[in-house]
Design a protein around this motif. Structure first.
Motif, PDB file in Angstrom:
ATOM      1  N   LEU A   1      -9.447   1.101  -3.486  1.00  0.00           N
ATOM      2  CA  LEU A   1      -8.257   0.288  -3.779  1.00  0.00           C
ATOM      3  C   LEU A   1      -8.520  -0.650  -4.952  1.00  0.00           C
ATOM      4  CD1 LEU A   1      -6.982  -0.641  -0.199  1.00  0.00           C
ATOM      5  CD2 LEU A   1      -6.015   1.039  -1.776  1.00  0.00           C
TER       6      LEU A   1
ATOM      7  N   ASP B   1      -2.339   5.944  -0.324  1.00  0.00           N
ATOM      8  CA  ASP B   1      -3.443   5.079   0.118  1.00  0.00           C
ATOM      9  C   ASP B   1      -3.633   5.175   1.628  1.00  0.00           C
ATOM     10  OD1 ASP B   1      -3.859   4.132  -2.495  1.00  0.00           O
ATOM     11  OD2 ASP B   1      -2.472   2.458  -2.211  1.00  0.00           O
TER      12      ASP B   1
ATOM     13  N   ILE C   1       0.843  -1.186   0.000  1.00  0.00           N
ATOM     14  CA  ILE C   1       0.000   0.000   0.000  1.00  0.00           C
ATOM     15  C   ILE C   1       0.887   1.248   0.000  1.00  0.00           C
ATOM     16  CG2 ILE C   1      -0.257   0.218   2.500  1.00  0.00           C
ATOM     17  CD1 ILE C   1      -3.332   0.549   1.821  1.00  0.00           C
TER      18      ILE C   1
ATOM     19  N   LYS D   1      -8.319   1.298  -8.086  1.00  0.00           N
ATOM     20  CA  LYS D   1      -6.923   1.629  -8.387  1.00  0.00           C
ATOM     21  C   LYS D   1      -6.211   0.426  -9.020  1.00  0.00           C
ATOM     22  CE  LYS D   1      -2.590   2.646  -6.052  1.00  0.00           C
ATOM     23  NZ  LYS D   1      -1.950   2.906  -4.767  1.00  0.00           N
ATOM     24  N   TYR D   2      -6.363  -0.740  -8.421  1.00  0.00           N
ATOM     25  CA  TYR D   2      -5.643  -1.908  -8.911  1.00  0.00           C
ATOM     26  C   TYR D   2      -6.239  -2.449 -10.207  1.00  0.00           C
ATOM     27  CZ  TYR D   2      -3.169  -1.588  -4.531  1.00  0.00           C
ATOM     28  OH  TYR D   2      -2.408  -1.130  -3.486  1.00  0.00           O
TER      29      TYR D   2
ATOM     30  N   GLN E   1      -6.387  -3.583   2.050  1.00  0.00           N
ATOM     31  CA  GLN E   1      -5.447  -3.944   0.992  1.00  0.00           C
ATOM     32  C   GLN E   1      -5.546  -5.435   0.676  1.00  0.00           C
ATOM     33  OE1 GLN E   1      -1.278  -3.690   1.869  1.00  0.00           O
ATOM     34  NE2 GLN E   1      -0.713  -3.786  -0.292  1.00  0.00           N
TER      35      GLN E   1
END
Length: 137
Positions: free
Chosen positions: A67, A8, A4, A70-71, A26
């Protein structure tokens, strides 16, 4: 998945999350994660009741979703390339998906319906219903 980032952590902190919540978020967002919730909780020494309390909180879910966004955005180019390669091999499902995503293909469905025996008012209502049904697809 990489560790992370400071950004974040700052976002999580601004949402009122603590370090353990950020760590769990995460883990949940990591697409390579294969452990069960029970195993994750045991591994990081977190009571499952606490985990489920967190999952019920808007801020925690919002952070996990950010998250995930984002990923998944980071994987977009690779997935797009894989789809294009698959389409080039002649895979018709990949071709169809490729063109759908590019807005170059829309499935056409034929609807047959007899409205001759309806009153004008019922016919008008039925046409509206069918048009709504078609536009929803």
């Amino acid at each position: 998945m990489s560790n992370i980032t400071t950004d974040d952590t700052q976002i999580g902190t601004k949402l009122g999350l603590n370090g353990k919540q950020i760590e769990v978020a995460q883990i949940l967002a990591d697409p390579s994660e294969t452990r069960t919730i029970k195993a994750i909780c045991e591994d990081i020494e977190l009571p499952r009741r606490t985990f489920y309390n967190w999952v019920g909180k808007k801020e925690f879910v919002e952070f996990v979703n950010s998250l995930i966004d984002k990923y998944t955005d980071a994987e977009l180019a690779g997935v797009w390339g894989a789809l294009a390669r698959k389409a080039r091999t002649g895979d018709t499902h990949a071709m169809k998906l490729f063109f759908e995503l590019k807005g170059k293909y829309k499935e056409v469905k034929e609807i047959n319906h007899n409205i001759d025996n309806l009153t004008d008012e019922d016919r008008e209502q039925r046409i509206k219903e069918l048009m709504n049904k078609v536009s929803d697809q």
